[in-house]
Design a protein around this motif. Structure first.
Motif, PDB file in Angstrom:
ATOM      1  N   LYS A  24       0.771  -1.238  -0.084  1.00 39.83           N
ATOM      2  CA  LYS A  24      -0.230   0.090   0.084  1.00 39.83           C
ATOM      3  C   LYS A  24       0.948   1.318  -0.028  1.00 39.83           C
ATOM      4  N   ILE A  25       2.015   1.354   0.260  1.00 40.90           N
ATOM      5  CA  ILE A  25       3.066   2.157   0.224  1.00 40.90           C
ATOM      6  C   ILE A  25       3.599   2.616  -1.236  1.00 40.90           C
ATOM      7  N   PHE A  26       3.672   1.544  -2.110  1.00 40.01           N
ATOM      8  CA  PHE A  26       3.817   1.997  -3.395  1.00 40.01           C
ATOM      9  C   PHE A  26       2.583   2.260  -4.227  1.00 40.01           C
ATOM     10  N   ALA A  27       2.838   3.137  -5.314  1.00 41.29           N
ATOM     11  CA  ALA A  27       1.816   3.257  -6.154  1.00 41.29           C
ATOM     12  C   ALA A  27       1.582   2.018  -7.107  1.00 41.29           C
ATOM     13  N   PRO A  28       0.434   1.971  -7.785  1.00 44.06           N
ATOM     14  CA  PRO A  28       0.251   0.620  -8.473  1.00 44.06           C
ATOM     15  C   PRO A  28       1.421   0.342  -9.756  1.00 44.06           C
ATOM     16  N   GLU A  29       1.861   1.615  -9.936  1.00 43.79           N
ATOM     17  CA  GLU A  29       3.265   1.286 -10.882  1.00 43.79           C
ATOM     18  C   GLU A  29       4.457   2.344 -10.073  1.00 43.79           C
ATOM     19  N   ALA A  33      12.687  10.476  -3.531  1.00 42.73           N
ATOM     20  CA  ALA A  33      11.476   9.922  -4.031  1.00 42.73           C
ATOM     21  C   ALA A  33      10.447  10.692  -4.493  1.00 42.73           C
ATOM     22  N   LYS A  34       9.686  10.388  -5.229  1.00 41.12           N
ATOM     23  CA  LYS A  34       8.522  11.133  -5.772  1.00 41.12           C
ATOM     24  C   LYS A  34       7.274  10.412  -5.246  1.00 41.12           C
ATOM     25  N   MET A  35       6.382  11.241  -4.788  1.00 39.81           N
ATOM     26  CA  MET A  35       5.210  10.665  -4.194  1.00 39.81           C
ATOM     27  C   MET A  35       3.932  11.513  -4.577  1.00 39.81           C
ATOM     28  N   VAL A  85       1.599   7.792  -1.672  1.00 38.54           N
ATOM     29  CA  VAL A  85       2.331   6.676  -2.145  1.00 38.54           C
ATOM     30  C   VAL A  85       3.448   6.912  -3.092  1.00 38.54           C
ATOM     31  N   ILE A  86       4.211   5.990  -3.057  1.00 39.27           N
ATOM     32  CA  ILE A  86       5.606   6.163  -3.763  1.00 39.27           C
ATOM     33  C   ILE A  86       5.490   5.956  -5.119  1.00 39.27           C
ATOM     34  N   THR A  87       5.641   6.958  -6.149  1.00 42.70           N
ATOM     35  CA  THR A  87       5.755   6.542  -7.455  1.00 42.70           C
ATOM     36  C   THR A  87       7.023   6.541  -8.141  1.00 42.70           C
ATOM     37  N   ALA A  88       8.268   6.731  -7.535  1.00 44.29           N
ATOM     38  CA  ALA A  88       9.662   6.464  -8.029  1.00 44.29           C
ATOM     39  C   ALA A  88      10.490   6.766  -6.835  1.00 44.29           C
TER      40      ALA A  88
END
Length: 165
Positions: free
Chosen positions: A62-67, A143-145, A153-156
């Motif tokens: 749940k902390i990471f974006a779907p991608e 990190a990009k969120m 969520v983290i996207t990168a």
């Protein structure tokens, strides 16, 4: 009668100020909290059971974006991955470790807008492999969120290049 209105106005003002001071969510703190939670959930205790790992992995997903995009400078770890792929990679790495402690510190958050943020932070890894080898690494990360459904969520994630002599 006028005194009652003034008293009511003062009480309302105090209530509004109290709300903003004590109950308003600071988005920067929420971003920091997610990065600290990422580090905590990615760590592995020495006597950690399989059920604990499964519960941690569900929360970690749940902390990471779907991608999510990774830039680690290692071909195997560079690219776009689903949150499930990332969690599986963390689990697989933890299989080779007896224990590990990961910390995120010195976190600086930059809010780009209401839905996007960037954070620079220090990642510290201390662990022991199953063969008994002690490993210690410190890296600067970015990190990009993105705020999705009210959660950051983290996207990168990018490991900053370290200049070597």
């Amino acid at each position: 009668m006028v005194k009652k209105f003034i008293l009511i106005d003062i009480l309302l003002l105090v209530g509004v100020v109290a709300y903003f001071v004590f109950f308003r969510t600071d988005e920067r703190e929420l971003v920091k909290k997610q990065l600290i939670e990422l580090a905590r959930l990615s760590s592995k205790g020495e006597s950690e059971k399989t059920t604990t790992m499964i519960i941690k992995n569900q929360s970690l997903q749940k902390i990471f974006a779907p991608e999510c995009e990774l830039h680690f400078g290692i071909n195997m770890f560079d690219g776009k991955f689903s949150n499930l792929q990332l969690v599986n990679s963390i689990s697989q790495a933890n299989m080779y470790l007896q224990s590990s402690v990961i910390k995120a510190s010195d976190i600086e958050v930059f809010l780009i807008d209401e839905q996007n943020a960037e954070a620079d932070f220090t990642g510290e890894f201390k662990g022991r492999s199953k063969s008994g080898e002690y490993i210690e690494e410190v890296r600067a990360l970015s990190a990009k969120m993105q705020k999705i459904d009210g959660e950051w969520v983290i996207t990168a994630i990018t490991i900053q290049k370290v200049l070597e002599k």
